[in-house]
Design a protein around this motif. Structure first.
Motif, mmCIF file in Angstrom:
data_model
loop_
_atom_site.group_PDB
_atom_site.id
_atom_site.type_symbol
_atom_site.label_atom_id
_atom_site.label_comp_id
_atom_site.label_asym_id
_atom_site.label_seq_id
_atom_site.Cartn_x
_atom_site.Cartn_y
_atom_site.Cartn_z
ATOM 1 N N LEU A 82 0.727 -1.079 -0.121
ATOM 2 C CA LEU A 82 0.033 0.088 0.002
ATOM 3 C C LEU A 82 0.854 1.185 -0.021
ATOM 4 N N ARG A 83 1.991 1.198 0.725
ATOM 5 C CA ARG A 83 2.841 2.403 0.783
ATOM 6 C C ARG A 83 3.382 2.844 -0.472
ATOM 7 N N SER A 84 3.810 1.390 -1.353
ATOM 8 C CA SER A 84 4.510 1.940 -2.506
ATOM 9 C C SER A 84 3.306 2.283 -3.510
ATOM 10 N N VAL A 85 2.257 1.832 -3.417
ATOM 11 C CA VAL A 85 1.116 2.247 -4.424
ATOM 12 C C VAL A 85 0.841 3.434 -4.276
ATOM 13 N N ILE A 86 0.673 4.282 -2.982
ATOM 14 C CA ILE A 86 0.289 5.450 -2.620
ATOM 15 C C ILE A 86 1.502 6.315 -2.950
ATOM 16 N N ILE A 87 2.493 6.073 -2.693
ATOM 17 C CA ILE A 87 3.823 6.913 -2.893
ATOM 18 C C ILE A 87 3.975 7.391 -4.443
ATOM 19 N N LYS A 88 3.099 6.372 -5.338
ATOM 20 C CA LYS A 88 3.482 6.787 -6.860
ATOM 21 C C LYS A 88 2.570 7.839 -7.236
ATOM 22 N N ASN A 89 1.504 8.009 -6.418
ATOM 23 C CA ASN A 89 0.536 9.046 -6.854
ATOM 24 C C ASN A 89 1.004 10.561 -6.681
ATOM 25 N N LYS A 90 1.084 11.370 -7.792
ATOM 26 C CA LYS A 90 1.681 12.566 -7.735
ATOM 27 C C LYS A 90 1.077 13.511 -6.907
ATOM 28 N N LYS A 91 -0.028 13.383 -6.210
ATOM 29 C CA LYS A 91 -0.600 13.915 -5.020
ATOM 30 C C LYS A 91 -0.148 13.677 -3.706
ATOM 31 N N THR A 92 0.862 12.743 -3.671
ATOM 32 C CA THR A 92 1.138 12.232 -2.327
ATOM 33 C C THR A 92 2.544 13.069 -1.843
ATOM 34 N N ALA A 93 2.328 13.682 -0.758
ATOM 35 C CA ALA A 93 3.684 14.156 -0.081
ATOM 36 C C ALA A 93 4.526 13.323 0.858
ATOM 37 N N PHE A 94 3.899 12.395 1.824
ATOM 38 C CA PHE A 94 4.280 11.604 2.406
ATOM 39 C C PHE A 94 3.506 10.431 2.665
ATOM 40 N N CYS A 95 4.210 9.198 2.690
ATOM 41 C CA CYS A 95 3.182 7.978 3.044
ATOM 42 C C CYS A 95 4.437 7.012 3.643
ATOM 43 N N ALA A 96 3.818 6.578 5.064
ATOM 44 C CA ALA A 96 4.843 5.459 5.665
ATOM 45 C C ALA A 96 3.761 4.545 6.313
ATOM 46 N N TYR A 97 4.319 3.484 6.815
ATOM 47 C CA TYR A 97 3.340 2.463 7.511
ATOM 48 C C TYR A 97 4.547 1.964 8.715
ATOM 49 N N SER A 98 3.706 1.367 9.711
ATOM 50 C CA SER A 98 4.296 0.875 10.984
ATOM 51 C C SER A 98 3.326 -0.122 11.417
ATOM 52 N N VAL A 99 3.917 -1.101 12.119
ATOM 53 C CA VAL A 99 3.575 -2.336 12.834
ATOM 54 C C VAL A 99 4.029 -1.979 14.251
ATOM 55 N N PRO A 100 3.338 -1.402 15.197
ATOM 56 C CA PRO A 100 3.770 -1.153 16.276
ATOM 57 C C PRO A 100 4.367 -2.332 17.090
ATOM 58 N N HIS A 101 3.911 -3.439 17.063
ATOM 59 C CA HIS A 101 4.426 -4.458 17.960
ATOM 60 C C HIS A 101 3.890 -5.847 17.177
ATOM 61 N N PRO A 102 4.701 -6.852 16.959
ATOM 62 C CA PRO A 102 4.455 -7.943 16.313
ATOM 63 C C PRO A 102 3.319 -8.927 16.860
ATOM 64 N N SER A 103 3.119 -8.764 18.574
ATOM 65 C CA SER A 103 2.002 -9.402 18.922
ATOM 66 C C SER A 103 0.523 -8.537 18.909
ATOM 67 N N GLU A 104 0.557 -7.320 18.354
ATOM 68 C CA GLU A 104 -0.548 -6.564 18.277
ATOM 69 C C GLU A 104 -0.923 -6.871 16.674
ATOM 70 N N PRO A 105 -2.163 -6.914 16.621
ATOM 71 C CA PRO A 105 -2.671 -7.289 14.951
ATOM 72 C C PRO A 105 -3.070 -5.949 14.225
ATOM 73 N N ILE A 106 -2.133 -4.750 14.418
ATOM 74 C CA ILE A 106 -2.463 -3.598 13.976
ATOM 75 C C ILE A 106 -1.473 -3.380 13.137
ATOM 76 N N MET A 107 -1.778 -2.771 11.779
ATOM 77 C CA MET A 107 -0.650 -1.927 10.940
ATOM 78 C C MET A 107 -1.285 -0.498 10.625
ATOM 79 N N ASN A 108 -0.253 0.350 10.920
ATOM 80 C CA ASN A 108 -0.750 1.825 10.770
ATOM 81 C C ASN A 108 -0.025 2.598 9.509
ATOM 82 N N VAL A 109 -0.980 2.995 8.649
ATOM 83 C CA VAL A 109 -0.400 4.020 7.589
ATOM 84 C C VAL A 109 -0.481 5.300 7.651
#
Length: 156
Positions: A82-109
């Motif tokens: 998702l980060r790589s697809v969003i960053i290719k959009n010309k309107k995007t200034a910044f895009c990053a993702y993180s997984v806070p902890h491996p035991s938590e099933p959450i991914m933030n973009v």
């Protein structure tokens, strides 16, 4: 004579599967594309019936150009794609993702755009990933079908 027949049959099967793949990618094979859409809808309905929302969008106060999107039960696979697809959009200034902890099933973009809404850019990115997956599954389906048709039972 037998060898020639076998090789020409294989070539003909390969040509048929390639032309079918082209029709499928172009969207003219409505039956298969309809089947894929039906399966997607069934999976979405199952997920919605199970529990919490799979995605939550948190916009910055007073600014729709920045957003943090939290995905439940996702990991680096979707995050990096998702980060790589969003960053290719010309309107995007910044895009990053993180997984806070491996035991938590959450991914933030985290998305920030120059113009428009961050949620809309993210939605377009997810739709693009969906189209890419449809094309890949169509090509895999056609290659599997071609392999089955090309196989010969020698009996034994």
């Amino acid at each position: 004579v037998f060898t020639f027949f076998f090789s020409s049959r294989r070539r003909h099967t390969r040509q048929r599967s390639v032309s079918w793949a082209r029709r499928c990618v172009q969207g003219t094979d409505a039956e298969y594309m309809g089947y894929i859409q039906q399966k997607k809808m069934e999976k979405l309905e199952e997920k919605e019936a199970k529990g919490p929302k799979p995605m939550q969008i948190q916009l910055d106060e007073g600014n729709e150009m920045r957003a943090t999107i939290s995905f439940q039960n996702e990991d680096h696979t979707l995050g990096n794609l998702l980060r790589s697809v969003i960053i290719k959009n010309k309107k995007t200034a910044f895009c990053a993702y993180s997984v806070p902890h491996p035991s938590e099933p959450i991914m933030n973009v985290r998305v920030q755009v120059n113009e428009g809404k961050a949620a809309d850019i993210t939605k377009k990115g997810l739709e693009r990933i969906g189209k890419m997956c449809d094309i890949i599954s169509c090509l895999l389906y056609t290659s599997d079908a071609a392999d089955e048709r090309a196989s010969v039972d020698l009996g034994g």
